[in-house]
Design a protein around this motif. Structure first.
Motif, PDB file in Angstrom:
ATOM      1  N   THR A 113     -29.330  12.418 -35.059  1.00  0.00           N
ATOM      2  CA  THR A 113     -29.931  11.548 -36.080  1.00  0.00           C
ATOM      3  C   THR A 113     -29.081  11.495 -37.340  1.00  0.00           C
ATOM      4  OG1 THR A 113     -32.101  12.140 -35.213  1.00  0.00           O
ATOM      5  CG2 THR A 113     -32.064  11.111 -37.368  1.00  0.00           C
ATOM      6  N   VAL A 114     -28.569  12.648 -37.771  1.00  0.00           N
ATOM      7  CA  VAL A 114     -27.737  12.680 -38.986  1.00  0.00           C
ATOM      8  C   VAL A 114     -26.492  11.818 -38.769  1.00  0.00           C
ATOM      9  CG1 VAL A 114     -26.287  14.142 -40.463  1.00  0.00           C
ATOM     10  CG2 VAL A 114     -28.542  14.953 -39.761  1.00  0.00           C
ATOM     11  N   ILE A 115     -25.824  12.030 -37.635  1.00  0.00           N
ATOM     12  CA  ILE A 115     -24.591  11.280 -37.368  1.00  0.00           C
ATOM     13  C   ILE A 115     -24.885   9.773 -37.286  1.00  0.00           C
ATOM     14  CG2 ILE A 115     -22.735  10.897 -35.689  1.00  0.00           C
ATOM     15  CD1 ILE A 115     -23.092  13.900 -34.911  1.00  0.00           C
ATOM     16  N   ALA A 116     -25.953   9.432 -36.575  1.00  0.00           N
ATOM     17  CA  ALA A 116     -26.307   8.012 -36.427  1.00  0.00           C
ATOM     18  C   ALA A 116     -26.574   7.371 -37.783  1.00  0.00           C
ATOM     19  CB  ALA A 116     -27.531   7.871 -35.523  1.00  0.00           C
ATOM     20  N   ASN A 117     -27.212   8.111 -38.675  1.00  0.00           N
ATOM     21  CA  ASN A 117     -27.521   7.564 -39.988  1.00  0.00           C
ATOM     22  C   ASN A 117     -26.264   7.365 -40.826  1.00  0.00           C
ATOM     23  OD1 ASN A 117     -30.603   7.349 -41.150  1.00  0.00           O
ATOM     24  ND2 ASN A 117     -30.453   8.479 -39.234  1.00  0.00           N
ATOM     25  N   VAL A 118     -25.292   8.248 -40.670  1.00  0.00           N
ATOM     26  CA  VAL A 118     -24.053   8.095 -41.453  1.00  0.00           C
ATOM     27  C   VAL A 118     -23.208   6.960 -40.864  1.00  0.00           C
ATOM     28  CG1 VAL A 118     -21.916   9.219 -42.203  1.00  0.00           C
ATOM     29  CG2 VAL A 118     -24.057  10.517 -42.172  1.00  0.00           C
ATOM     30  N   LEU A 119     -23.092   6.924 -39.548  1.00  0.00           N
ATOM     31  CA  LEU A 119     -22.276   5.864 -38.929  1.00  0.00           C
ATOM     32  C   LEU A 119     -22.931   4.499 -39.067  1.00  0.00           C
ATOM     33  CD1 LEU A 119     -20.898   7.385 -35.586  1.00  0.00           C
ATOM     34  CD2 LEU A 119     -20.006   7.597 -37.896  1.00  0.00           C
ATOM     35  N   GLY A 120     -24.251   4.472 -39.141  1.00  0.00           N
ATOM     36  CA  GLY A 120     -24.940   3.197 -39.233  1.00  0.00           C
ATOM     37  C   GLY A 120     -24.605   2.335 -38.025  1.00  0.00           C
ATOM     38  N   TYR A 121     -24.289   1.078 -38.292  1.00  0.00           N
ATOM     39  CA  TYR A 121     -23.989   0.164 -37.190  1.00  0.00           C
ATOM     40  C   TYR A 121     -22.523   0.219 -36.754  1.00  0.00           C
ATOM     41  CZ  TYR A 121     -28.547  -1.583 -38.356  1.00  0.00           C
ATOM     42  OH  TYR A 121     -29.872  -1.666 -38.607  1.00  0.00           O
ATOM     43  N   ALA A 122     -21.754   1.102 -37.426  1.00  0.00           N
ATOM     44  CA  ALA A 122     -20.316   1.155 -37.128  1.00  0.00           C
ATOM     45  C   ALA A 122     -20.023   1.857 -35.807  1.00  0.00           C
ATOM     46  CB  ALA A 122     -19.583   1.864 -38.266  1.00  0.00           C
ATOM     47  N   GLY A 123     -20.896   2.748 -35.388  1.00  0.00           N
ATOM     48  CA  GLY A 123     -20.622   3.499 -34.167  1.00  0.00           C
ATOM     49  C   GLY A 123     -21.699   3.290 -33.126  1.00  0.00           C
ATOM     50  N   GLY A 124     -21.322   3.466 -31.876  1.00  0.00           N
ATOM     51  CA  GLY A 124     -22.286   3.343 -30.782  1.00  0.00           C
ATOM     52  C   GLY A 124     -22.728   4.706 -30.288  1.00  0.00           C
ATOM     53  N   HIS A 125     -23.530   4.690 -29.253  1.00  0.00           N
ATOM     54  CA  HIS A 125     -24.072   5.934 -28.706  1.00  0.00           C
ATOM     55  C   HIS A 125     -22.969   6.923 -28.302  1.00  0.00           C
ATOM     56  CE1 HIS A 125     -26.378   8.719 -26.311  1.00  0.00           C
ATOM     57  NE2 HIS A 125     -25.594   8.458 -25.290  1.00  0.00           N
ATOM     58  N   GLU A 126     -21.891   6.391 -27.686  1.00  0.00           N
ATOM     59  CA  GLU A 126     -20.826   7.290 -27.216  1.00  0.00           C
ATOM     60  C   GLU A 126     -20.100   7.967 -28.373  1.00  0.00           C
ATOM     61  OE1 GLU A 126     -18.388   5.148 -24.511  1.00  0.00           O
ATOM     62  OE2 GLU A 126     -20.017   4.974 -23.056  1.00  0.00           O
ATOM     63  N   ASP A 127     -19.910   7.227 -29.468  1.00  0.00           N
ATOM     64  CA  ASP A 127     -19.252   7.822 -30.649  1.00  0.00           C
ATOM     65  C   ASP A 127     -20.118   8.938 -31.224  1.00  0.00           C
ATOM     66  OD1 ASP A 127     -17.140   5.895 -30.604  1.00  0.00           O
ATOM     67  OD2 ASP A 127     -18.567   4.444 -31.421  1.00  0.00           O
ATOM     68  N   ILE A 128     -21.411   8.650 -31.308  1.00  0.00           N
ATOM     69  CA  ILE A 128     -22.328   9.646 -31.869  1.00  0.00           C
ATOM     70  C   ILE A 128     -22.340  10.896 -30.987  1.00  0.00           C
ATOM     71  CG2 ILE A 128     -24.725  10.126 -32.540  1.00  0.00           C
ATOM     72  CD1 ILE A 128     -25.088   7.061 -32.859  1.00  0.00           C
ATOM     73  N   GLU A 129     -22.395  10.661 -29.681  1.00  0.00           N
ATOM     74  CA  GLU A 129     -22.446  11.783 -28.734  1.00  0.00           C
ATOM     75  C   GLU A 129     -21.188  12.640 -28.828  1.00  0.00           C
ATOM     76  OE1 GLU A 129     -24.005  14.327 -26.600  1.00  0.00           O
ATOM     77  OE2 GLU A 129     -25.234  12.539 -26.949  1.00  0.00           O
TER      78      GLU A 129
END
Lengths: 179, 331
Positions: free
Chosen positions: A31-47
Motif C-alpha cells: 500500500t505504501v509503495i502503491a501510494n507513492v508510485l501513484g499511477y506511474a507504476g503497475g502491479h509488477e513494479d510495486i511487487e
C-alpha cells in the motif's frame, strides 16, 4: 510472535522470520509503495519494490534499531521515491529548503536522527489538515492536483497550505542547531 | 545548505495519513488523474441502489432474527458477565499501605479518611524490613466491584500478583514470569474486564532512561505474559497508563528531548504495538502528563498536566479517533 522476536530471528537468519514478516507487513508495504508510485507504476513494479524492501530488511536486520514496521515503511517510501526518480517519473517541482550546515553529512546517523526529531516537531505544529497535505506531498510525493482530488479541496488551497507547512518546517530546522 | 524537502523526508516515517487502496492505482490501462474524479463519482452513484437493497435486507433479517437474538442474549448472560468491562473506582479513591500492630494492611482512602481496610496474605506478614519496604513500593488497584489487585516486586525471585475478590479474606497469588529480572522503580496494574488485565513494570537504566515491560493476562490473573515495549515507546519513565478496553490503551512518558510531541502513545492491539499520538496544542514547552482519560459519546477527553513548561499548568484535549488530539479551550 512480537516484532522484537521477529527481528531477532531475522538477525539469526531464520527463514521462517522472513515469511512471518512478509505475512504481517506485506500488504502494508504494498500500500505504501502503491501510494507513492501513484499511477506511474503497475502491479509488477510495486511487487518488485516490495520484494526489495523485505530483502533489504533481511540483509540489514542487524542495523534495524527499534520499530520494524517504521523501518519497513520508511524503506518502502524511499525505494518508491528512488524508483520514480530513476524512471524519470518524479514530480518535476523541487522544493529546496535551507538547513544549517554543520559540516556533517546528511547520511550521518546522528544527523538523521536529529533531523527526524525536528521534522516530527514541525509536522505536529501544523493543523491536522495542513499536516496531511504536507505529508501527502513531501512524503508520499502526491501532486497538488492529486491531493486536491483526494481531500476535496481546490488546488490553490492545497498550494497555500503547502507553503504554510514549508514555512513551519523551515523555522523548526533553523531555530535549533544540529548536533 | 539547501536540500529538497522530499529528500529531507527520507529520515522520517509516517503512518498517520490514511492511504488509498492500491487497487485505485493498479487498474488496467493505468488510470490517469483526469479519470480519477469520474471514477469516484460514478462509484458513489452506483452504490446507492445497492445500499437501499442492503438496508432493506438488513431490516428484514433483524425482524426475523430478533426473537432468536433476544433469547440468545439472555441465555448468554453468565458468559458475557465474565468478559464485560468492569467499572473503575473513582479517581479520588486510592489504595495505600499501612503497617500496624496487627500486621501489614492495604487501606482505601479518599484522601481524608480511611474508607476500608484489607488484610494481606499471611505470607506477606512474616517479612524482613527490607522486604516490607519492597512491598510498600509495590502497586495496587481496586475496581468498583472491590476486586483488589496487588503486585509485589520479587526480591530475588519473580514478582507476585495477588488478587482478592472478598475484601482481602482470600487471595489468589501468581508469579509473574520474568518480572524478577526487572529492577522495578515504578509500575501500574489494572483490569479492563474480569479476565483481562495489565501490569506495567519499569526498571531504571540510568540517565533517566527506563526498561519498560508490559505484562498482560487473559485469564483473570492466573497467567501473565510480558514483552518489552521500550523500542516502541521512547524509553523514558511512563507516568500514566490506562486501558479503555482489552485492546485499546494510552500512556504518557516523562520528559525527553522530544519535548511535547510525541509523549502520548496509543495501542489498539492490547499493548503489542504503540503509536505516538498527535497533540495539537499551544503548549510548546515541557511535556504533557496524562492525569485522566475518559471515553465520551463522541470520542475521548483527557486532562494533562504540563510539566516543566511556562504558562498553563493543565490542558484538556479531545479526540474522536484517539490518535489526533486537539486542545479544548476552557473558559
Amino acid at each position: 510472535m512480537t516484532d522484537r522476536q521477529l527481528l531477532q530471528k531475522m538477525r539469526e537468519k531464520k527463514p521462517e522470520a522472513m515469511k512471518a514478516t512478509m505475512d504481517r507487513y506485506g500488504r502494508y508495504i504494498y500500500t505504501v509503495i502503491a501510494n507513492v508510485l501513484g499511477y506511474a507504476g503497475g502491479h509488477e513494479d510495486i511487487e518488485e519494490l516490495r520484494q526489495d524492501v523485505f530483502y533489504g530488511a533481511w540483509l540489514h536486520a542487524d542495523s534495524i534499531n527499534g520499530n520494524l514496521k517504521a523501518y519497513l515503511g520508511a524503506m518502502a517510501r524511499n525505494k518508491a521515491k528512488n524508483w520514480l526518480r530513476s524512471n524519470q517519473k518524479t514530480p518535476t517541482d523541487i522544493d529546496l529548503i535551507e538547513i544549517p550546515d554543520q559540516g556533517k553529512s546528511l547520511e550521518d546517523e546522528a544527523v538523521q536522527k536529529e533531523m527526524a526529531r525536528l521534522i516530527h516537531r514541525a509536522i505536529h505544529q501544523m493543523t491536522p489538515k495542513d499536516r496531511e497535505i504536507f505529508l501527502r506531498h513531501y512524503y508520499y510525493l502526491q501532486t497538488a492536483e492529486q491531493i486536491a482530488i483526494r481531500m476535496n479541496l481546490s488546488r490553490n488551497t492545497v498550494l497555500s497550505r503547502l507553503s504554510r507547512g514549508k514555512k513551519i518546517l523551515s523555522k523548526a530546522l533553523n531555530k535549533e542547531e544540529f548536533l | 545548505m539547501k536540500v529538497d524537502i522530499k529528500d529531507l523526508m527520507d529520515c522520517y516515517y509516517d503512518d498517520s495519513v490514511k492511504l488509498d487502496d492500491p487497487k485505485i492505482f493498479t487498474q488496467p490501462q493505468a488510470a490517469t488523474e483526469a479519470r480519477a474524479i469520474p471514477i469516484v463519482v460514478s462509484r458513489n452513484r452506483g452504490k446507492k441502489p445497492l445500499l437501499v437493497v442492503a438496508a432493506f435486507l438488513l431490516i428484514v433479517t433483524v425482524l426475523i432474527a430478533s426473537p432468536f437474538v433476544l433469547t440468545w442474549t439472555t441465555g448468554a448472560h453468565s458468559m458475557s458477565e465474565k468478559t464485560a468491562p468492569i467499572k473503575r473506582m473513582p479517581a479520588w479513591k486510592e489504595l495505600n499501605w499501612k503497617l500496624d500492630s496487627t500486621g501489614l494492611k492495604l487501606y482505601l482512602t479518599d484522601g481524608t479518611a480511611v474508607n476500608a481496610e484489607y488484610p494481606l496474605p499471611d505470607a506477606f506478614q512474616q517479612l524482613s524490613e527490607k522486604e516490607y519496604s519492597l512491598i510498600t513500593s509495590g502497586i495496587s488497584c481496586i475496581t468498583a466491584e472491590e476486586q483488589i489487585i496487588v503486585f509485589i516486586p520479587g526480591l530475588e525471585f519473580d514478582g507476585i500478583v495477588a488478587i482478592s475478590n472478598d475484601q482481602g479474606k482470600t487471595w489468589l497469588e501468581q508469579f509473574v514470569p520474568g518480572s524478577g529480572d526487572i529492577s522495578t522503580s515504578a509500575s501500574s496494574v489494572g483490569f479492563t474486564s474480569s479476565q483481562r488485565g495489565w501490569l506495567l513494570l519499569q526498571g531504571t537504566l540510568g540517565g533517566g532512561k527506563a526498561e519498560l515491560y508490559l505484562f498482560t493476562t487473559k485469564d483473570g490473573g492466573m497467567t501473565w505474559h510480558g514483552n518489552s515495549i521500550k523500542e516502541q515507546v521512547e524509553p523514558r519513565q511512563i507516568d500514566y497508563i490506562t486501558f479503555i478496553s482489552d485492546q485499546e490503551g494510552y500512556l504518557s512518558v516523562g520528559a525527553g528531548w522530544s519535548g511535547v510531541c510525541p509523549n502520548v502513545y496509543r495501542t489498539d492491539d492490547g499493548g503489542g504495538t504503540w503509536t505516538p499520538c498527535s497533540l495539537q496544542t499551544d503548549v510548546f514547552e515541557g511535556y504533557l502528563s496524562i492525569q485522566n482519560l475518559v471515553q465520551t459519546e463522541d470520542g475521548y477527553i483527557m486532562t494533562c498536566a504540563v510539566i516543566g513548561g511556562a504558562g498553563s499548568t493543565t490542558v484538556t484535549l479531545q479526540s474522536t479517533s484517539g490518535l489526533m488530539w486537539n486542545e479544548v479551550k476552557l473558559r
